[in-house]
Design a protein around this motif. Structure first.
Motif, mmCIF file in Angstrom:
data_model
loop_
_atom_site.group_PDB
_atom_site.id
_atom_site.type_symbol
_atom_site.label_atom_id
_atom_site.label_comp_id
_atom_site.label_asym_id
_atom_site.label_seq_id
_atom_site.Cartn_x
_atom_site.Cartn_y
_atom_site.Cartn_z
ATOM 1 N N GLY A 198 0.788 -1.212 0.000
ATOM 2 C CA GLY A 198 0.000 0.000 0.000
ATOM 3 C C GLY A 198 0.819 1.260 0.000
ATOM 4 O O GLY A 198 0.363 2.299 0.518
ATOM 5 N N GLU A 201 -6.045 -2.853 -4.218
ATOM 6 C CA GLU A 201 -6.428 -3.293 -2.874
ATOM 7 C C GLU A 201 -7.946 -3.491 -2.837
ATOM 8 O O GLU A 201 -8.710 -2.653 -3.367
ATOM 9 C CB GLU A 201 -6.041 -2.266 -1.824
ATOM 10 C CG GLU A 201 -4.548 -2.035 -1.694
ATOM 11 C CD GLU A 201 -4.215 -1.016 -0.607
ATOM 12 O OE1 GLU A 201 -3.054 -0.996 -0.168
ATOM 13 O OE2 GLU A 201 -5.126 -0.241 -0.216
ATOM 14 N N TRP A 231 -4.203 -7.347 -1.292
ATOM 15 C CA TRP A 231 -3.571 -6.420 -2.237
ATOM 16 C C TRP A 231 -2.677 -7.177 -3.220
ATOM 17 O O TRP A 231 -2.227 -8.301 -2.940
ATOM 18 C CB TRP A 231 -2.742 -5.365 -1.497
ATOM 19 C CG TRP A 231 -1.713 -5.981 -0.561
ATOM 20 C CD1 TRP A 231 -1.889 -6.287 0.752
ATOM 21 C CD2 TRP A 231 -0.383 -6.380 -0.899
ATOM 22 N NE1 TRP A 231 -0.747 -6.859 1.272
ATOM 23 C CE2 TRP A 231 0.201 -6.914 0.272
ATOM 24 C CE3 TRP A 231 0.370 -6.327 -2.076
ATOM 25 C CZ2 TRP A 231 1.490 -7.401 0.290
ATOM 26 C CZ3 TRP A 231 1.662 -6.809 -2.045
ATOM 27 C CH2 TRP A 231 2.223 -7.330 -0.869
#
Length: 819
Positions: free
Chosen positions: A490, A763, A809
């Protein structure tokens, strides 16, 4: 006693007014007597005139009178000490001078002057002893008059140059020895004549005719001679050869200088150069130091001398000449030196024995195979005429060789010079070997350091990072402090700074274990407090497995018990920063306006020490803020300081303006840490960045299978806006699989987010607490291939848990072509 040149009586040693005269004829019969002679010997003229003068002297000297008169006929006179017989039968010592007295008829007569010595002390010793003292003395003795002209010298003075005593008479020192420093020596004589104070131990260094190629040293003493009225008559001086003593002092002084200047650092080439600099010009005019290439690398040479079959790779490590820029050397420092097989340098390396040649063949070729002016250099061109070669050996290992040459000084090397050279080289050899061992250990430590600390900071866009590390252990360059930057999913980044008790290799090894454990835990995407909790359990478990009491300092260090660590997570999407600490100073934050503050972070216990659970804090950082993580060595000063004073010093350093974060980091280190700190120091500074709204896109999705097609279309449109159409196929596959799994297996809201950073990140959030698992389905299975396809078509994928659920993700490279 002999002639006055031989016996030691000055030409002006008698005062006629005090002497008792008498006359002799050519045969030695007394022809004239005086009252003074009667006063001295008590004989009246009636008892002496007509008698042989020999009858007036003692038995020993009476027989010498004919010989003395014969000397007078040849040399014109005589002076010395004789023993006379007093009328009462006693013997008295007299200073006697005989000189020719011619009458008008030309017949020879002798004037005899008698001076009493009864007031002088020490004249009771025999004349033989006095004669031996003067004639056999190895010390040169001379008398000069007030005009500094020689009036007498003994035979021993001849060894110091200037010819025999008869040649010196009436001449000055500069006349008989032109090369000597007569001006300074005569200055000493004039000083003695004027002050009357003797000068003892004056050293004269120079060359004399008897040894024109050899520097000599003489010790001279000067004493003024006065007559009976205290008027100066001249100077009596002695000369002693102290060349050996002088050279011994020079050698000791050179060895003392060597002890002070050789080996001041642990640098091999610097130590070799120091050896050359110490030996020039005190011992040689040119010195070269060649070391084995393996030694320069810190390697371990073979013990003992080199074998005949071994190659001899040498490299010039140091050289020095009395001539600027060392024109005699045909090889520069750092270059490879090649010596022909069988040459003296190679023989010295093979045998580990020294070699000396007093006179080199001027037409012989220099040993180095390098060209000199386009041709092979010969010793005549280089001006070298005498040489010594001494192998550099330490602890039974041959490290190289040192060569000493004479060029300007004409005297050849002697055995004593070789002994001195061997002493110098043996001292330097230990220093070179220590430097070699240090280089080896240092290189090994640097390899370990590069493996334990980040060799270079990882590439990421969330933070602009700079780090500085300064160990307390100067020898190895290692300690127990460490830092790390770990890119996470992320676009997030983890920052870690920690320290292990102690210094050196043991602390570094313990630090390496902790750093590896932290990176492993970080890969699980755990929050900071959970990372520290697992790390604390690991340290405690290792302590239990290795045994030992926790109070044992060495055991605690080996188990990492008592280590400190601060773990920080930063998310560039929203600027949120989460951190927790275990026995470690809280980070500081420098705001964009330059103001520095400290995070109010709860302090957890040191790792492995046990205690309450770890707590974390979360704060939002504006773009351009700088996170400052450091170990406690940054503020340590060796004494007790209050916490507030420590923070004030750090705050002042952090608030100093700097153009770049690298410069800011070095400025803080230089301001707070000495060159040789007593504790390891690690400093990590990270300037935050925020991802723009054009880099992040997210959508809330309903829990309806029909939403999967809409999610694919929405993601494809976003990729077109970003110019990433080539990733559309893979992204549709990833979105379809992840959204389908969330709808099928999870509960609660579903959210899709795309992030365009260094990679394209996809994600999918859901409210479930169960993580999916990758499996390899059989050919007969109808499903289960979704995550397998995701893993094959993306760089990496994973799951991280958040308080509301989980996020699955996957990342795709923006630079590598898609599969």
């Amino acid at each position: 006693m002999g002639t006055y040149e031989e016996q030691g009586v000055a030409r002006q040693g008698f005062d006629v007014a005090d002497a008792a005269p008498l006359l002799l004829d050519a045969q030695g019969l007394v022809t004239g007597w005086t009252w003074d002679a009667q006063r001295v010997l008590a004989y009246p003229a009636s008892e002496t005139v007509g008698r042989d003068v020999a009858e007036l002297f003692g038995d020993e000297d009476a027989g010498r009178v004919p010989e003395l008169l014969e000397r007078c006929r040849r040399q014109g006179g005589w002076a010395g000490l004789l023993t006379a017989r007093h009328k009462d039968g006693s013997l008295i010592r007299l200073m006697v001078r005989i000189t020719s007295a011619l009458d008008t008829h030309g017949s020879s007569r002798w004037l005899v002057l008698l001076s009493e010595l009864e007031d002088a002390t020490g004249w009771d010793m025999s004349r033989a002893v006095l004669e031996q003292m003067v004639a056999r003395s190895p010390v040169g003795i001379a008398i000069v008059d007030t005009e500094l002209r020689f009036v007498w010298s003994n035979a021993a003075l001849t060894q110091f140059g200037g010819g025999p005593p008869t040649r010196r008479l009436g001449l000055r020192l500069a006349d008989i020895q032109p090369g000597i420093d007569a001006e300074n020596i005569e200055a000493q004589m004039r000083r003695v004549l004027s002050t009357g104070e003797p000068i003892v131990g004056y050293e004269h260094i120079g060359h004399v005719r008897s040894a024109p190629l050899r520097e000599t040293a003489h010790m001279m003493s000067f004493t003024r001679l006065d007559d009976g009225q205290g008027h100066p008559m001249g100077v009596y001086y002695t000369v002693e050869d102290i060349t050996d003593r002088h050279r011994a002092r020079q050698r000791l002084a050179l060895l003392d200088v060597a002890g002070q200047h050789i080996g001041r650092t642990l640098d091999i080439t610097r130590t070799a150069q120091e050896l050359a600099e110490v030996a020039v010009p005190g011992l040689a005019d040119l010195v070269t130091v060649d070391l084995l290439e393996s030694v320069l690398r810190g390697g371990e040479p073979a013990a003992g001398p080199l074998g005949d079959a071994d190659p001899v790779p040498l490299r010039r490590a140091g050289q020095r000449s009395v001539t600027e820029r060392v024109p005699e050397a045909v090889v520069d420092i750092g270059e490879v030196v090649v010596y022909p097989a069988g040459s003296p340098p190679i023989r010295c390396l093979r045998t580990a024995e020294s070699w000396r040649e007093e006179k080199l063949d001027p037409l012989g070729e220099a040993w180095s195979e390098h060209a000199h002016g386009g041709q092979a250099a010969i010793f005549l061109e280089l001006g070298l005429h005498s040489v010594m070669i001494v192998p550099i050996c330490a602890r039974g290992v041959t490290l190289g060789l040192t060569t000493f040459f004479r060029r300007h000084r004409q005297e050849p090397f002697e055995q004593a010079d070789l002994n001195l050279a061997e002493d110098l080289v043996s001292r330097a050899a230990v220093c070179v070997d220590n430097a070699r061992r240090y280089t080896r250990e240092r290189d090994a430590a640097l390899v370990l350091q590069r493996s334990l600390l980040p060799h270079r900071l990882p590439e990421q866009t969330a933070l602009e990072v700079s780090a500085c590390y300064r160990p307390a252990d100067e020898l190895t360059g290692l300690g127990g402090d460490w830092y790390d930057i770990i890119p996470l999913s992320g676009a997030r980044v983890a920052l870690v700074v920690g320290e292990v008790p102690g210094h050196g290799i043991d602390a570094a090894a313990a630090m390496g274990r902790l750093r590896t454990a932290v990176r492993t835990l970080a890969a699980l995407d755990l929050p900071p407090e959970e990372v520290l909790a697992h790390l604390d359990d690991l340290v405690a478990q290792l302590a239990r497995e290795e045994g030992g009491e926790p109070a044992d300092a060495e055991a605690a260090m080996a188990r990492s018990v008592g280590s400190g660590c601060v773990y920080v997570l930063y998310d560039p999407v929203d600027g949120q920063c989460t951190m927790a600490a275990a026995g470690h100073p809280a980070p500081a934050v420098v705001l964009p306006d330059g103001t520095a503050t400290f995070v109010d972070l709860p302090q957890g216990p040191p790792l492995g020490a046990g205690g309450p659970p770890f707590e974390s804090v979360e704060l939002a950082l504006v773009s351009g803020s700088t996170l400052v993580l450091h170990t406690d060595g940054l503020l340590a000063r060796g004494d007790e300081w209050a916490v507030d004073a420590d923070r004030d010093r750090l705050r002042e350093a952090l608030e100093q303006p700097a153009t770049t974060i690298d410069l800011h980091c070095r400025t803080v280190i230089d301001a707070l840490v000495p060159d040789r700190p007593h504790d390891d120091v690690a400093l990590l500074m990270a300037r935050t960045r925020l991802l723009g709204t054009e880099q992040v896109a997210d959508w809330d999705l309903p829990s309806d299978p029909a939403a999967v097609a809409d999610a694919r279309k929405t993601a494809t449109r976003q990729l077109s806006e970003w110019g990433l159409e080539e990733l559309a196929f893979t992204t549709e596959l990833v979105v379809s699989e992840l959204v389908t799994n969330a709808i099928r297996y999870a509960a609660g809201p579903i959210r899709l987010r795309l992030i365009r950073e260094r990679a394209l990140i996809c994600e999918v959030f859901d409210g479930g607490a169960t993580a999916p698992h990758l499996r390899h389905p059989r050919t007969t299975d109808e499903g289960g291939r979704g995550l397998l396809l995701v893993s094959q078509f993306t760089q990496r994928w994973g799951t991280r848990f958040v308080p509301e659920g989980k996020i699955i993700w996957a990342e795709q490279s923006l630079t590598d072509p898609p599969p």
